[in-house]
Design an enzyme around this catalytic site. Structure first.
Site, PDB file in Angstrom:
ATOM      1  N   HIS A  17     -21.953  45.402 -51.662  1.00  0.00           N
ATOM      2  CA  HIS A  17     -22.460  46.724 -51.491  1.00  0.00           C
ATOM      3  C   HIS A  17     -21.251  47.601 -51.248  1.00  0.00           C
ATOM      4  O   HIS A  17     -21.244  48.894 -51.760  1.00  0.00           O
ATOM      5  CB  HIS A  17     -23.363  46.675 -50.037  1.00  0.00           C
ATOM      6  CG  HIS A  17     -24.486  45.695 -50.374  1.00  0.00           C
ATOM      7  ND1 HIS A  17     -24.835  44.920 -49.129  1.00  0.00           N
ATOM      8  CD2 HIS A  17     -25.621  45.783 -50.919  1.00  0.00           C
ATOM      9  CE1 HIS A  17     -25.950  44.384 -49.561  1.00  0.00           C
ATOM     10  NE2 HIS A  17     -26.666  44.994 -50.702  1.00  0.00           N
ATOM     11  N   LYS A  41     -39.115  41.571 -45.743  1.00  0.00           N
ATOM     12  CA  LYS A  41     -38.801  40.431 -46.190  1.00  0.00           C
ATOM     13  C   LYS A  41     -38.949  38.989 -45.371  1.00  0.00           C
ATOM     14  O   LYS A  41     -38.593  39.317 -44.083  1.00  0.00           O
ATOM     15  CB  LYS A  41     -37.341  40.550 -46.882  1.00  0.00           C
ATOM     16  CG  LYS A  41     -37.298  41.408 -47.952  1.00  0.00           C
ATOM     17  CD  LYS A  41     -35.929  41.411 -48.616  1.00  0.00           C
ATOM     18  CE  LYS A  41     -35.866  42.400 -49.651  1.00  0.00           C
ATOM     19  NZ  LYS A  41     -34.472  42.557 -50.050  1.00  0.00           N
ATOM     20  N   ARG A  91     -25.722  43.434 -60.663  1.00  0.00           N
ATOM     21  CA  ARG A  91     -24.908  42.469 -60.627  1.00  0.00           C
ATOM     22  C   ARG A  91     -25.165  41.569 -62.044  1.00  0.00           C
ATOM     23  O   ARG A  91     -23.982  41.175 -62.599  1.00  0.00           O
ATOM     24  CB  ARG A  91     -25.353  41.414 -59.548  1.00  0.00           C
ATOM     25  CG  ARG A  91     -25.187  42.035 -58.405  1.00  0.00           C
ATOM     26  CD  ARG A  91     -25.565  41.228 -57.355  1.00  0.00           C
ATOM     27  NE  ARG A  91     -27.221  41.337 -57.321  1.00  0.00           N
ATOM     28  CZ  ARG A  91     -27.928  40.841 -56.439  1.00  0.00           C
ATOM     29  NH1 ARG A  91     -27.601  40.400 -55.180  1.00  0.00           N
ATOM     30  NH2 ARG A  91     -29.202  41.007 -56.486  1.00  0.00           N
ATOM     31  N   SER A 129     -27.495  39.324 -49.972  1.00  0.00           N
ATOM     32  CA  SER A 129     -27.566  39.231 -48.678  1.00  0.00           C
ATOM     33  C   SER A 129     -28.371  37.986 -48.291  1.00  0.00           C
ATOM     34  O   SER A 129     -28.034  37.325 -47.333  1.00  0.00           O
ATOM     35  CB  SER A 129     -28.388  40.510 -48.347  1.00  0.00           C
ATOM     36  OG  SER A 129     -27.421  41.616 -48.200  1.00  0.00           O
TER      37      SER A 129
HETATM   38  O1  PNS Z   1     -31.570  45.829 -51.203  1.00  0.00           O
HETATM   39  P1  PNS Z   1     -33.047  46.109 -51.749  1.00  0.00           P
HETATM   40  O2  PNS Z   1     -34.201  45.205 -50.909  1.00  0.00           O
HETATM   41  O3  PNS Z   1     -32.969  45.399 -53.237  1.00  0.00           O
HETATM   42  O4  PNS Z   1     -33.659  47.505 -51.747  1.00  0.00           O
HETATM   43  C1  PNS Z   1     -34.820  47.743 -52.445  1.00  0.00           C
HETATM   44  C2  PNS Z   1     -35.146  49.235 -52.023  1.00  0.00           C
HETATM   45  C3  PNS Z   1     -35.011  49.561 -50.538  1.00  0.00           C
HETATM   46  C4  PNS Z   1     -34.309  50.103 -52.868  1.00  0.00           C
HETATM   47  C5  PNS Z   1     -36.587  49.292 -52.444  1.00  0.00           C
HETATM   48  O5  PNS Z   1     -37.330  48.372 -52.036  1.00  0.00           O
HETATM   49  C6  PNS Z   1     -37.219  50.900 -52.251  1.00  0.00           C
HETATM   50  O6  PNS Z   1     -36.748  51.671 -52.523  1.00  0.00           O
HETATM   51  N1  PNS Z   1     -38.174  50.812 -51.198  1.00  0.00           N
HETATM   52  C7  PNS Z   1     -38.771  51.762 -50.630  1.00  0.00           C
HETATM   53  C8  PNS Z   1     -40.451  51.997 -51.156  1.00  0.00           C
HETATM   54  C9  PNS Z   1     -40.280  52.287 -52.474  1.00  0.00           C
HETATM   55  O7  PNS Z   1     -39.904  53.372 -52.801  1.00  0.00           O
HETATM   56  N2  PNS Z   1     -40.854  51.437 -53.404  1.00  0.00           N
HETATM   57  C10 PNS Z   1     -40.856  51.651 -54.784  1.00  0.00           C
HETATM   58  C11 PNS Z   1     -41.911  52.262 -55.294  1.00  0.00           C
HETATM   59  S1  PNS Z   1     -41.615  52.655 -56.997  1.00  0.00           S
END
Ligand code: PNS
Length: 166
Positions: A17, A41, A91, A129
């Site tokens: 990150h 999660k 990645r 993570s």
């Molecule tokens: O680190 P992660 O868990 O891969 O991050 C995922 C994240 C936070 C980027 C994603 O889950 C997100 O944008 N969540 C907010 C809710 C949302 O907008 N969902 C997508 C709808 S298209």
């Protein structure tokens, strides 16, 4: 000046990150690291306040970087914050399908927000993570995988867990 948002769960922040954050700051004038409050999660270790504090400490020396938390849709957060660009780290090809889906959906929800991808440095391409937490829960050394701020919070978490057992 382009304002970019790097969203994620960051539970917890690791060196992959941090590498994306560093490289994004060379491209964009301003970078907000946006911590999703409730990632939902199963293996969540840190609260959003803790995840935010780790990021703030790890990026303290970096100019034009700030961190805040958000809840709900990223597309809506982009609208509220007035940011232009979403930054995601890639990645491996395995990340691509999921990210492509998210990028298309986010564009549909907020056509003004452009999604961009930064390839994670090869040396961190295996890192997640989830794996950091797994290794730390077994008490093994993760000091080469995470910044000092994360290490401090992991140690505090381990100490609290040991207290509960004892
Ligand atoms: O680190 P992660 O868990 O891969 O991050 C995922 C994240 C936070 C980027 C994603 O889950 C997100 O944008 N969540 C907010 C809710 C949302 O907008 N969902 C997508 C709808 S298209």
């Amino acid at each position: 000046m382009i304002h970019a948002v790097y969203p994620g769960s960051f539970d917890p922040l690791h060196n992959g990150h941090l590498d994306v954050i560093r490289r994004a700051t060379r491209i964009f004038g301003r970078l907000t690291v946006a911590v999703l409050q409730n990632p939902g999660k199963r293996d969540q270790m840190f609260s959003s306040a803790e995840r935010l504090e780790i990021i703030r400490r790890a990026t303290a020396g970096m100019e034009h970087v700030n961190a805040e938390s958000f809840d709900g849709l990223l597309a809506e957060y982009m609208r509220i914050s007035g940011a232009d660009v979403i930054v995601k780290g890639l990645r491996a090809i395995s990340d691509f399908e999921y990210e492509l889906q998210m990028a298309h959906l986010n564009r549909q929800l907020n056509p003004k927000a452009e999604t961009t991808f930064i390839m994670t440095a090869t040396r961190w391409s295996y890192l997640s993570s989830t794996r950091v937490k797994e290794i730390a829960r077994y008490g093994a050394d993760v000091s080469k995988l995470v910044p000092g701020a994360t290490l401090e919070f992991l140690r505090a978490h381990q100490a609290a867990a040991a207290d509960q057992v004892g």
